[in-house]
Scaffold this motif. Structure first.
Motif, PDB file in Angstrom:
ATOM      1  N   ALA A  93       0.888  -1.156   0.000  1.00  0.00           N
ATOM      2  CA  ALA A  93       0.000   0.000   0.000  1.00  0.00           C
ATOM      3  C   ALA A  93       0.928   1.207   0.000  1.00  0.00           C
ATOM      4  CB  ALA A  93      -0.891   0.011   1.237  1.00  0.00           C
ATOM      5  N   VAL A  94       0.709   2.090  -0.958  1.00  0.00           N
ATOM      6  CA  VAL A  94       1.582   3.242  -1.144  1.00  0.00           C
ATOM      7  C   VAL A  94       0.768   4.516  -0.965  1.00  0.00           C
ATOM      8  CG1 VAL A  94       3.144   4.420  -2.745  1.00  0.00           C
ATOM      9  CG2 VAL A  94       2.925   1.910  -2.825  1.00  0.00           C
ATOM     10  N   GLY A  95       1.282   5.417  -0.174  1.00  0.00           N
ATOM     11  CA  GLY A  95       0.664   6.726  -0.012  1.00  0.00           C
ATOM     12  C   GLY A  95       1.647   7.801  -0.416  1.00  0.00           C
ATOM     13  N   LEU A  96       1.247   8.630  -1.365  1.00  0.00           N
ATOM     14  CA  LEU A  96       2.018   9.802  -1.769  1.00  0.00           C
ATOM     15  C   LEU A  96       1.219  10.993  -1.256  1.00  0.00           C
ATOM     16  CD1 LEU A  96       2.752   8.726  -5.443  1.00  0.00           C
ATOM     17  CD2 LEU A  96       4.193   8.367  -3.426  1.00  0.00           C
ATOM     18  N   LEU A  97       1.602  11.514  -0.114  1.00  0.00           N
ATOM     19  CA  LEU A  97       0.789  12.498   0.597  1.00  0.00           C
ATOM     20  C   LEU A  97       1.418  13.877   0.568  1.00  0.00           C
ATOM     21  CD1 LEU A  97      -0.091  10.317   3.708  1.00  0.00           C
ATOM     22  CD2 LEU A  97      -1.362  10.541   1.563  1.00  0.00           C
ATOM     23  N   GLU A  98       0.561  14.881   0.457  1.00  0.00           N
ATOM     24  CA  GLU A  98       0.982  16.279   0.460  1.00  0.00           C
ATOM     25  C   GLU A  98       0.149  17.052   1.465  1.00  0.00           C
ATOM     26  OE1 GLU A  98       1.105  18.080  -3.460  1.00  0.00           O
ATOM     27  OE2 GLU A  98       1.142  16.082  -4.352  1.00  0.00           O
ATOM     28  N   HIS A 149       7.675   5.341   6.460  1.00  0.00           N
ATOM     29  CA  HIS A 149       6.553   6.039   7.093  1.00  0.00           C
ATOM     30  C   HIS A 149       6.860   7.517   7.240  1.00  0.00           C
ATOM     31  CE1 HIS A 149       3.392   6.129  10.553  1.00  0.00           C
ATOM     32  NE2 HIS A 149       2.994   6.747   9.468  1.00  0.00           N
ATOM     33  N   GLY A 150       6.297   8.297   6.338  1.00  0.00           N
ATOM     34  CA  GLY A 150       6.406   9.738   6.436  1.00  0.00           C
ATOM     35  C   GLY A 150       7.741  10.317   6.004  1.00  0.00           C
ATOM     36  N   ALA A 151       8.492   9.555   5.241  1.00  0.00           N
ATOM     37  CA  ALA A 151       9.796  10.040   4.790  1.00  0.00           C
ATOM     38  C   ALA A 151       9.630  11.035   3.644  1.00  0.00           C
ATOM     39  CB  ALA A 151      10.656   8.869   4.326  1.00  0.00           C
ATOM     40  N   THR A 152      10.507  12.013   3.623  1.00  0.00           N
ATOM     41  CA  THR A 152      10.560  12.940   2.499  1.00  0.00           C
ATOM     42  C   THR A 152      11.564  12.377   1.504  1.00  0.00           C
ATOM     43  OG1 THR A 152      10.066  14.796   3.954  1.00  0.00           O
ATOM     44  CG2 THR A 152      11.006  15.317   1.793  1.00  0.00           C
ATOM     45  N   PRO A 153      11.092  11.960   0.321  1.00  0.00           N
ATOM     46  CA  PRO A 153      12.008  11.340  -0.634  1.00  0.00           C
ATOM     47  C   PRO A 153      12.998  12.333  -1.226  1.00  0.00           C
ATOM     48  CG  PRO A 153       9.700  11.076  -1.315  1.00  0.00           C
ATOM     49  CD  PRO A 153       9.719  11.978  -0.148  1.00  0.00           C
ATOM     50  N   GLU A 154      14.136  11.846  -1.629  1.00  0.00           N
ATOM     51  CA  GLU A 154      15.095  12.617  -2.414  1.00  0.00           C
ATOM     52  C   GLU A 154      14.618  12.501  -3.852  1.00  0.00           C
ATOM     53  OE1 GLU A 154      18.163  15.095  -3.187  1.00  0.00           O
ATOM     54  OE2 GLU A 154      17.691  14.355  -1.190  1.00  0.00           O
ATOM     55  N   VAL A 155      13.871  13.484  -4.322  1.00  0.00           N
ATOM     56  CA  VAL A 155      13.238  13.439  -5.642  1.00  0.00           C
ATOM     57  C   VAL A 155      14.300  13.694  -6.708  1.00  0.00           C
ATOM     58  CG1 VAL A 155      11.471  14.435  -7.127  1.00  0.00           C
ATOM     59  CG2 VAL A 155      11.038  14.175  -4.668  1.00  0.00           C
ATOM     60  N   THR A 170      11.080  15.093 -11.837  1.00  0.00           N
ATOM     61  CA  THR A 170       9.757  15.678 -11.690  1.00  0.00           C
ATOM     62  C   THR A 170       9.481  16.063 -10.232  1.00  0.00           C
ATOM     63  OG1 THR A 170       8.994  14.270 -13.494  1.00  0.00           O
ATOM     64  CG2 THR A 170       7.315  15.422 -12.241  1.00  0.00           C
ATOM     65  N   PRO A 171       9.562  17.320  -9.919  1.00  0.00           N
ATOM     66  CA  PRO A 171       9.349  17.770  -8.538  1.00  0.00           C
ATOM     67  C   PRO A 171       8.060  17.233  -7.928  1.00  0.00           C
ATOM     68  CG  PRO A 171      10.020  19.603  -9.926  1.00  0.00           C
ATOM     69  CD  PRO A 171       9.775  18.426 -10.834  1.00  0.00           C
ATOM     70  N   TRP A 172       8.163  16.846  -6.673  1.00  0.00           N
ATOM     71  CA  TRP A 172       7.010  16.351  -5.943  1.00  0.00           C
ATOM     72  C   TRP A 172       7.175  16.731  -4.475  1.00  0.00           C
ATOM     73  CZ3 TRP A 172       6.495  12.334  -2.241  1.00  0.00           C
ATOM     74  CH2 TRP A 172       5.163  12.078  -1.897  1.00  0.00           C
ATOM     75  N   PRO A 173       6.295  17.591  -3.969  1.00  0.00           N
ATOM     76  CA  PRO A 173       6.458  18.117  -2.611  1.00  0.00           C
ATOM     77  C   PRO A 173       5.646  17.349  -1.571  1.00  0.00           C
ATOM     78  CG  PRO A 173       4.781  19.361  -3.743  1.00  0.00           C
ATOM     79  CD  PRO A 173       5.255  18.287  -4.705  1.00  0.00           C
ATOM     80  N   GLY A 174       6.040  16.144  -1.268  1.00  0.00           N
ATOM     81  CA  GLY A 174       5.245  15.396  -0.318  1.00  0.00           C
ATOM     82  C   GLY A 174       6.060  14.390   0.456  1.00  0.00           C
ATOM     83  N   ILE A 175       5.337  13.512   1.137  1.00  0.00           N
ATOM     84  CA  ILE A 175       5.964  12.444   1.904  1.00  0.00           C
ATOM     85  C   ILE A 175       5.498  11.103   1.354  1.00  0.00           C
ATOM     86  CG2 ILE A 175       6.218  13.823   3.998  1.00  0.00           C
ATOM     87  CD1 ILE A 175       3.757  12.296   5.131  1.00  0.00           C
ATOM     88  N   LEU A 176       6.250  10.083   1.672  1.00  0.00           N
ATOM     89  CA  LEU A 176       5.980   8.733   1.193  1.00  0.00           C
ATOM     90  C   LEU A 176       5.643   7.832   2.367  1.00  0.00           C
ATOM     91  CD1 LEU A 176       6.135   6.513  -1.061  1.00  0.00           C
ATOM     92  CD2 LEU A 176       8.536   6.262  -0.401  1.00  0.00           C
ATOM     93  N   VAL A 177       4.606   7.014   2.177  1.00  0.00           N
ATOM     94  CA  VAL A 177       4.278   5.964   3.128  1.00  0.00           C
ATOM     95  C   VAL A 177       4.219   4.668   2.324  1.00  0.00           C
ATOM     96  CG1 VAL A 177       2.557   5.062   4.742  1.00  0.00           C
ATOM     97  CG2 VAL A 177       2.954   7.534   4.587  1.00  0.00           C
ATOM     98  N   LEU A 178       4.934   3.643   2.789  1.00  0.00           N
ATOM     99  CA  LEU A 178       4.978   2.357   2.107  1.00  0.00           C
ATOM    100  C   LEU A 178       4.736   1.276   3.145  1.00  0.00           C
ATOM    101  CD1 LEU A 178       5.608   0.774  -0.522  1.00  0.00           C
ATOM    102  CD2 LEU A 178       8.001   0.735   0.232  1.00  0.00           C
ATOM    103  N   ILE A 179       3.661   0.505   2.941  1.00  0.00           N
ATOM    104  CA  ILE A 179       3.295  -0.554   3.872  1.00  0.00           C
ATOM    105  C   ILE A 179       3.322  -1.874   3.122  1.00  0.00           C
ATOM    106  CG2 ILE A 179       1.525  -1.423   5.444  1.00  0.00           C
ATOM    107  CD1 ILE A 179       0.382   1.481   5.499  1.00  0.00           C
ATOM    108  N   GLY A 180       4.084  -2.831   3.627  1.00  0.00           N
ATOM    109  CA  GLY A 180       4.176  -4.140   2.999  1.00  0.00           C
ATOM    110  C   GLY A 180       3.141  -5.099   3.551  1.00  0.00           C
ATOM    111  N   PHE A 181       2.594  -5.932   2.664  1.00  0.00           N
ATOM    112  CA  PHE A 181       1.607  -6.955   3.011  1.00  0.00           C
ATOM    113  C   PHE A 181       2.023  -8.288   2.415  1.00  0.00           C
ATOM    114  CE2 PHE A 181      -0.778  -3.071   3.460  1.00  0.00           C
ATOM    115  CZ  PHE A 181      -1.595  -3.303   4.556  1.00  0.00           C
ATOM    116  N   PRO A 182       1.536  -9.389   2.966  1.00  0.00           N
ATOM    117  CA  PRO A 182       1.870 -10.696   2.406  1.00  0.00           C
ATOM    118  C   PRO A 182       1.417 -10.858   0.954  1.00  0.00           C
ATOM    119  CG  PRO A 182       0.884 -10.951   4.574  1.00  0.00           C
ATOM    120  CD  PRO A 182       0.750  -9.503   4.194  1.00  0.00           C
TER     121      PRO A 182
END
Length: 114
Positions: A7-12, A41-47, A50-62
């Motif tokens: 589950a991926v969240g690209l949040l701004e 969880h809530g990391a600011t990626p090194e973009v 293409t500029p993107w001003p947000g945080i990343l959430v990545l949740i792994g599932f089986p």
């Protein structure tokens, strides 16, 4: 732990208010029954492109079924508005590549299907 889906969240524009803090305190309990674990969880990626001003959430599932079941679960749906009222972004589920994945083989399959 090997994961089969994410589950991926690209949040701004995440407002760090009481509702978001409540969401953060409650989300882990919604993940546990489905084998979900935060990988980012809530990391600011090194973009790099293409500029993107947000945080990343990545949740792994089986697997993809577990990820979708978690998102659609009554427990998660009960807290979801705490996030959506206080942030913008996109959230999606995606299957992971298998250990035997080859970009060359994928390119060849696409080319032969054209």
């Amino acid at each position: 732990m090997s994961h089969g889906a994410y589950a991926v969240g690209l949040l701004e524009d995440v407002e760090q208010n009481d509702e978001v803090l409540d969401y953060m305190r409650r989300i882990q309990a919604t993940l546990d029954p489905y084998g979900g674990r935060f990988l980012v969880h809530g990391a600011t990626p090194e973009v790099l492109e293409t500029p993107w001003p947000g945080i990343l959430v990545l949740i792994g599932f089986p697997d993809e079924a577990a990820a979708l079941a978690w998102y659609r679960s009554p427990a998660y749906q009960a807290i979801l508005p705490l996030r959506t009222r206080n942030s913008k972004g996109v959230v999606f589920v995606v299957r992971a590549c298998g250990d035997d994945h080859s970009s060359t083989a994928l390119a060849d399959a696409i080319a032969s299907a054209r």
